[in-house]
Write a protein that holds these residues in place. Structure first.
Motif, PDB file in Angstrom:
ATOM      1  N   VAL A  97       0.848  -1.206   0.000  1.00  0.00           N
ATOM      2  CA  VAL A  97       0.000   0.000   0.000  1.00  0.00           C
ATOM      3  C   VAL A  97       0.877   1.248   0.000  1.00  0.00           C
ATOM      4  O   VAL A  97       0.608   2.218  -0.735  1.00  0.00           O
ATOM      5  CB  VAL A  97      -0.948  -0.010   1.214  1.00  0.00           C
ATOM      6  N   LEU A  98       1.909   1.240   0.816  1.00  0.00           N
ATOM      7  CA  LEU A  98       2.831   2.378   0.851  1.00  0.00           C
ATOM      8  C   LEU A  98       3.432   2.628  -0.524  1.00  0.00           C
ATOM      9  O   LEU A  98       3.579   3.781  -0.955  1.00  0.00           O
ATOM     10  CB  LEU A  98       3.940   2.104   1.877  1.00  0.00           C
ATOM     11  N   TRP A 101       1.044   4.487  -2.777  1.00  0.00           N
ATOM     12  CA  TRP A 101       0.994   5.906  -2.412  1.00  0.00           C
ATOM     13  C   TRP A 101       2.256   6.632  -2.872  1.00  0.00           C
ATOM     14  O   TRP A 101       2.188   7.780  -3.317  1.00  0.00           O
ATOM     15  CB  TRP A 101       0.823   6.044  -0.907  1.00  0.00           C
ATOM     16  N   HIS A 104       1.927   7.400  -6.581  1.00  0.00           N
ATOM     17  CA  HIS A 104       0.986   8.504  -6.813  1.00  0.00           C
ATOM     18  C   HIS A 104       1.621   9.855  -6.481  1.00  0.00           C
ATOM     19  O   HIS A 104       1.452  10.837  -7.207  1.00  0.00           O
ATOM     20  CB  HIS A 104      -0.284   8.305  -5.975  1.00  0.00           C
ATOM     21  N   ALA A 105       2.354   9.882  -5.377  1.00  0.00           N
ATOM     22  CA  ALA A 105       2.986  11.140  -4.974  1.00  0.00           C
ATOM     23  C   ALA A 105       4.017  11.591  -6.008  1.00  0.00           C
ATOM     24  O   ALA A 105       4.127  12.783  -6.302  1.00  0.00           O
ATOM     25  CB  ALA A 105       3.640  10.978  -3.600  1.00  0.00           C
ATOM     26  N   SER A 110      -3.767  12.002  -7.176  1.00  0.00           N
ATOM     27  CA  SER A 110      -4.390  11.778  -5.885  1.00  0.00           C
ATOM     28  C   SER A 110      -3.758  10.580  -5.184  1.00  0.00           C
ATOM     29  O   SER A 110      -3.644   9.496  -5.761  1.00  0.00           O
ATOM     30  CB  SER A 110      -5.889  11.539  -6.070  1.00  0.00           C
ATOM     31  N   ILE A 111      -3.349  10.767  -3.940  1.00  0.00           N
ATOM     32  CA  ILE A 111      -2.685   9.695  -3.197  1.00  0.00           C
ATOM     33  C   ILE A 111      -3.644   8.544  -2.940  1.00  0.00           C
ATOM     34  O   ILE A 111      -3.302   7.370  -3.148  1.00  0.00           O
ATOM     35  CB  ILE A 111      -2.137  10.213  -1.847  1.00  0.00           C
ATOM     36  N   LEU A 112      -4.846   8.853  -2.481  1.00  0.00           N
ATOM     37  CA  LEU A 112      -5.820   7.823  -2.114  1.00  0.00           C
ATOM     38  C   LEU A 112      -6.707   7.507  -3.306  1.00  0.00           C
ATOM     39  O   LEU A 112      -7.457   8.363  -3.794  1.00  0.00           O
ATOM     40  CB  LEU A 112      -6.663   8.296  -0.929  1.00  0.00           C
ATOM     41  N   GLN A 113      -6.581   6.283  -3.787  1.00  0.00           N
ATOM     42  CA  GLN A 113      -7.356   5.833  -4.936  1.00  0.00           C
ATOM     43  C   GLN A 113      -7.818   4.401  -4.685  1.00  0.00           C
ATOM     44  O   GLN A 113      -7.219   3.668  -3.898  1.00  0.00           O
ATOM     45  CB  GLN A 113      -6.513   5.861  -6.219  1.00  0.00           C
ATOM     46  N   PHE A 178      -5.191  -0.230  -4.739  1.00  0.00           N
ATOM     47  CA  PHE A 178      -5.214   1.162  -4.286  1.00  0.00           C
ATOM     48  C   PHE A 178      -4.677   2.133  -5.340  1.00  0.00           C
ATOM     49  O   PHE A 178      -4.201   3.205  -4.998  1.00  0.00           O
ATOM     50  CB  PHE A 178      -4.432   1.284  -2.972  1.00  0.00           C
ATOM     51  N   THR A 179      -4.784   1.718  -6.618  1.00  0.00           N
ATOM     52  CA  THR A 179      -4.393   2.631  -7.694  1.00  0.00           C
ATOM     53  C   THR A 179      -5.344   2.490  -8.870  1.00  0.00           C
ATOM     54  O   THR A 179      -5.648   1.378  -9.306  1.00  0.00           O
ATOM     55  CB  THR A 179      -2.944   2.373  -8.153  1.00  0.00           C
TER      56      THR A 179
END
Length: 226
Positions: A97-98, A101, A104-105, A110-113, A178-179
């Protein structure tokens, strides 16, 4: 090597692996201009190179599993203390998960997807079983000095010969939920992928037991300088 260092290596290594997979997928999409084949090539080449380096760097510390299926097989084979298996899995899932994120950064999205990309069907599930079986057989049968290169080469090949593009890793499937990028997978598709991956890992153990005692490829011998 302390357990804490091993677990930190698994968190960091898995995070970097997912950052590589997802980040190169985002870059590939941007470079490809809608050409999925080009995006997949970019994604594959980056993953092959990154995976090789990560195994070389973290292998001496934690074994460079980055994958709950690998850790489970290592525990079954007595190559990982069973008391560490749950901690390894938690470290890998958290790292995955990290890594999403982090990707994305880096690309200023958007970080949270959450992914909505459905990956389903008997062909893809069978592909994950094949991909994971092959990955574990490579790990179990490869000479120690060649594991990094052989695993990276196998995964690069499996990106193209499997219908699923070879996740072969429950942590990768979890992190890629999460992406909403090229590498994503919808949460509803993950349980079947993970089930196929774990079945592939179990099959690899059975096959490796059949080959128990069979010689592996010899290590490369280098001639001393004259």
């Amino acid at each position: 090597m302390s357990a804490a260092r091993k677990l930190f290596a698994e968190v960091l290594g898995t995070a970097l692996l997912l950052a590589i997979v997802i980040g190169s997928g985002i870059m590939g999409e941007r470079l490809a201009g809608g050409n999925v084949a080009v995006a997949l090539v970019v994604n594959t080449l980056s993953t092959v190179g990154g995976l090789y380096i990560l195994i070389e760097v973290f292998g001496p510390i934690s074994g460079a599993h980055f994958n709950p299926a690998v850790s489970a097989v290592m525990a079954v084979k007595g190559l990982l203390p069973r008391k560490l298996l749950p901690l390894y899995v938690i470290a890998q899932l958290g790292g995955a998960v990290l890594g999403a994120w982090m990707a994305h950064a880096m690309f200023d999205v958007s970080i949270l997807q959450l992914s909505t990309k459905i990956r389903s069907g008997a062909g893809q599930w069978f592909a994950e079983l094949v991909a994971t079986t092959g990955l574990l057989l490579v790990i179990l049968r490869a000479p120690a000095a060649r594991v990094a290169a052989m695993v990276a080469a196998y995964i690069g090949s499996a990106y193209f010969f499997t219908a699923s593009t070879s996740f072969a890793n429950p942590a990768a499937a979890f992190g890629r939920m999460f992406t909403e990028s090229f590498a994503g997978i919808a949460a509803s598709s993950v349980p079947a992928f993970v089930g196929a991956q774990l079945a592939g890992a179990a099959l690899a153990v059975v096959i490796s037991n059949v080959f128990a005692g069979a010689p592996v490829a010899p290590e490369v011998q280098t001639e001393p300088d004259a």
